[in-house]
Design a protein around this motif. Sequence first.
Motif, PDB file in Angstrom:
ATOM      1  N   ASN A 750      68.981  20.550 -84.936  1.00  0.00           N
ATOM      2  CA  ASN A 750      68.072  20.164 -83.518  1.00  0.00           C
ATOM      3  C   ASN A 750      67.542  18.786 -83.778  1.00  0.00           C
ATOM      4  O   ASN A 750      67.385  17.977 -82.671  1.00  0.00           O
ATOM      5  N   GLU A 840      65.372  22.597 -72.194  1.00  0.00           N
ATOM      6  CA  GLU A 840      65.309  23.597 -72.910  1.00  0.00           C
ATOM      7  C   GLU A 840      64.184  24.675 -72.789  1.00  0.00           C
ATOM      8  O   GLU A 840      64.477  25.772 -73.095  1.00  0.00           O
ATOM      9  N   GLU A 843      66.015  26.919 -70.664  1.00  0.00           N
ATOM     10  CA  GLU A 843      67.159  27.787 -71.249  1.00  0.00           C
ATOM     11  C   GLU A 843      66.151  28.861 -72.061  1.00  0.00           C
ATOM     12  O   GLU A 843      66.519  30.094 -72.120  1.00  0.00           O
TER      13      GLU A 843
END
Length: 894
Positions: A750, A840, A843
């Motif tokens: 990440n 993000e 999601e």
Amino acid sequence: MTQTTEERRRFEPAGELAKAYDPREIEAGVYDWWDQQGYFQPGPPNGKDPFVIIMPPPNVTGELHVGHALFVALEDIMTRWHRMLGQPTLWLPGADHAGIAGQWVVEKNLAREGLTRHDLGREKFLERVWQYMDEYRPRIRQQMQTLGASCDWTRFTFTMDPGPAKAVRYVFKHLYDKGLIYRGERIISWCPRCHTALSDLEVKYRDEAGSLWHIAYPVVGSDETIVVATTRPETMLGDTGVAVNPNDERYKRLVGKTVRLPVVGREIPIVADEHVEMGFGTGAVKVTPAHDPNDFEIAQRTGLPSINIMTLEGRLNENAGDFAGLTIAEGRKAVVARLDQDGALVKSEPYTHSVGHCDRCGTIIEPLISEQWFVDMQPLARPALAAAEDGRLTFIPAGYKGVYRNWLENIHDWTISRQQWWGHRIPIWYCQQCDHVFASTEESVTECPECGGPVVQDPDVLDTWFSSGLWPFSTLGWPEQTEDLKRFYPGSVMETGYEILFLWVARMVFFGIEMMGEVPFHTVYLHGIVRDIEGAKMSKTKGNVIDPTIVTAEYGADALRYTLVTQASPGNDSKLSIQKVEASRNFGNKLWNATRFALRSIRDAEIALAPDGPARPTENLELVDRWILSRMEDVTATVTSLLESYLFGEAGRQINDFIWSELCDWYIEASKVRLNGTTAARQTVAQVLAYTLERSVRLLHPFMPFITEALWQQLPHDGPSVMIAPWPVAGERDLVAENEFGLVMEMIRNIRNARAEAGVEPARWISARIAAGDHVAAFEASRAELAFLARIADDQLTIAAEPEPPSERALTVVAGAVSATLPLADMVDLDAERQRLVRELEEARQEQGRASKQLSNQAFVSRAPEKVVNVQRERLARATEQIELLEHRLAGLG
């Protein structure tokens, strides 16, 4: 592993590993060395059950193609794996005499000399065929050697060798004396080019555009006509009746009367037969008993005679009257013209229908009545069917059991005689003095056993598949009671293509049960056809053939084998492209380079050896060491289980994923930190690398035998060859290490992604603050690896339990419940960062919603296994934590 069972020694390599991976270089010479050492032979009994595969014998006339490469790869994987399991392992190779195809290729060679087989005569012609076979038979070994097939060449068998020939005579006589082989007059499929009868399975049907002609047959003594329809009007010259259904009201009154056959003029009767379909066409059919199997059956039931109108060369004979001498195509055209001229042609219309072709040469087959030798299949089919039903015979994939059952339940008698010279001659003898007919197991008979008179042998030869059906026991010496037969029959697995399930597999089963009293193998593994990348069947006319000899010369046999196996699944066709083979070669190159890198540290270390290779390290292990060792145990268990389930493709992919991603991309990259550290650290890394690489090479060996032998010889090992090294046995996993280092890996990924999205130069060292919560210890233990792999300056890396207050000039990345703040100063586009966090967050919310939906389903929660439910609970908790962190970060950015 305790110190007392280990031997500490410095690894002394046999030679330097080449800098570049060159398949041609490493594959040269290895095969002959294996063979010379006797590794291909099963060895003496050792208390374990032997593993036996009898190779489907390739045709001597055939060239190596990708179908060969696939079956070699699959069978060699099974063979090498079972050999490593310690079982006496026999893979018995052979070659098939290819009856019709073998004769055809020699006849073509004769034609170039302006000769036919009849010019030479039978004896001289067979000498020429044997010359050809002796010249080309060694190519089988050469082709198999190229692909790395570890079969026992000391037991190589040819279907025309004396042993199999004797077995053929014994089986024929057994069935003949039992009344299961008989000579009878039947409609057979005749190939005018090959000049022989064919079995039903040797005829391939394909749809072709043609015409359907409607012809009026005048009823004698009236003005009525009966109209029949046919796709083969020339056969009407051999009509001996017209059939109607006895229940058809339109024709009841006409049954027993006659019609006048157009063109020919003879009267033929109208007969009743219940098999005539009233709803098809006009409900009346012309009956040509000598040239149609259904018409032959009608004639048998109604007493109609048969008139043969064709020669064996596919021309019309004297029974065709004015049309005698014409080819079938010429005769069809001429008959239609005469029918039209005489006013008997009612109409013609386009019609697509299925036309049978010879599987060998592609010629349109002609049904004709002929006296042939047949096998009565019903008594043989019943026990073969029972073997599948009661579980003695297993199919992979399982769906083919139904296909096998359907064929055996609807089986026809097998035409076994072929009007050829090359092959196993039918062992039937005819006495010239007393007309006694008998079967003999002797190769040559000089006199009649009844009267002592002279005898002659039947001129025909047997269908090639007759001798092939005896392969599982004729190759082991039967009918002699040899040691090989006692030890290796029945075999273990029959691996072959699904397209010969009936041609070969079923026949081996019923012959095995009939002659040996038990099935010849317990498992049938069926592979599919290898097609081109578009899914089309490869053919020279299409120009899409991939020649395996060219591919192996360029990319190596290992790459081709690995590609064919990992893209295929049992019973399904697969697609092959050079790009996939190149990717497999790249996998080999990746492993080669990783081993070269590891050997530098291994050679500088004292590697502890256990009885089966480098010992599993237990001391001074860091989290990353524990992680890769646990992953090694997991992939070992997984691959072993997949091989036991015959899922060879998935097993190969699992090995690839472990070696490429986990071992090379993660562990080896992470190990570079400690390889520049203390002596103790270097020693630990070297032991871990030796252990994981050597075991990985053993796991990969059945799939890619050449490169694994080359690398294994360089790594610390025990024994002379990886080929006979023991198969790795999985130990216990360290799930704590897998989970903890898995979180570290997720954070590294990440951070890399965040850097890339922010446009940070790959080489730039950055600052980071990790809020690890309960995982502080894991992140501290992996501090050096985290900093190195994420490009974080060590003096600017902070690891704490709690997050720091949000900063506008920073990125935040999340891995589970762990977050990292990356203060990247002016390198961050705040708008872009907000958009990334919003994505993000969305999601994470979707993930939370999916998990919540599952957990709100009471049926799921109450019925699903506890493990499955817990997975959803963990998903929900993880997503909730991520949402909180991301919302916190977004609030900090305003």
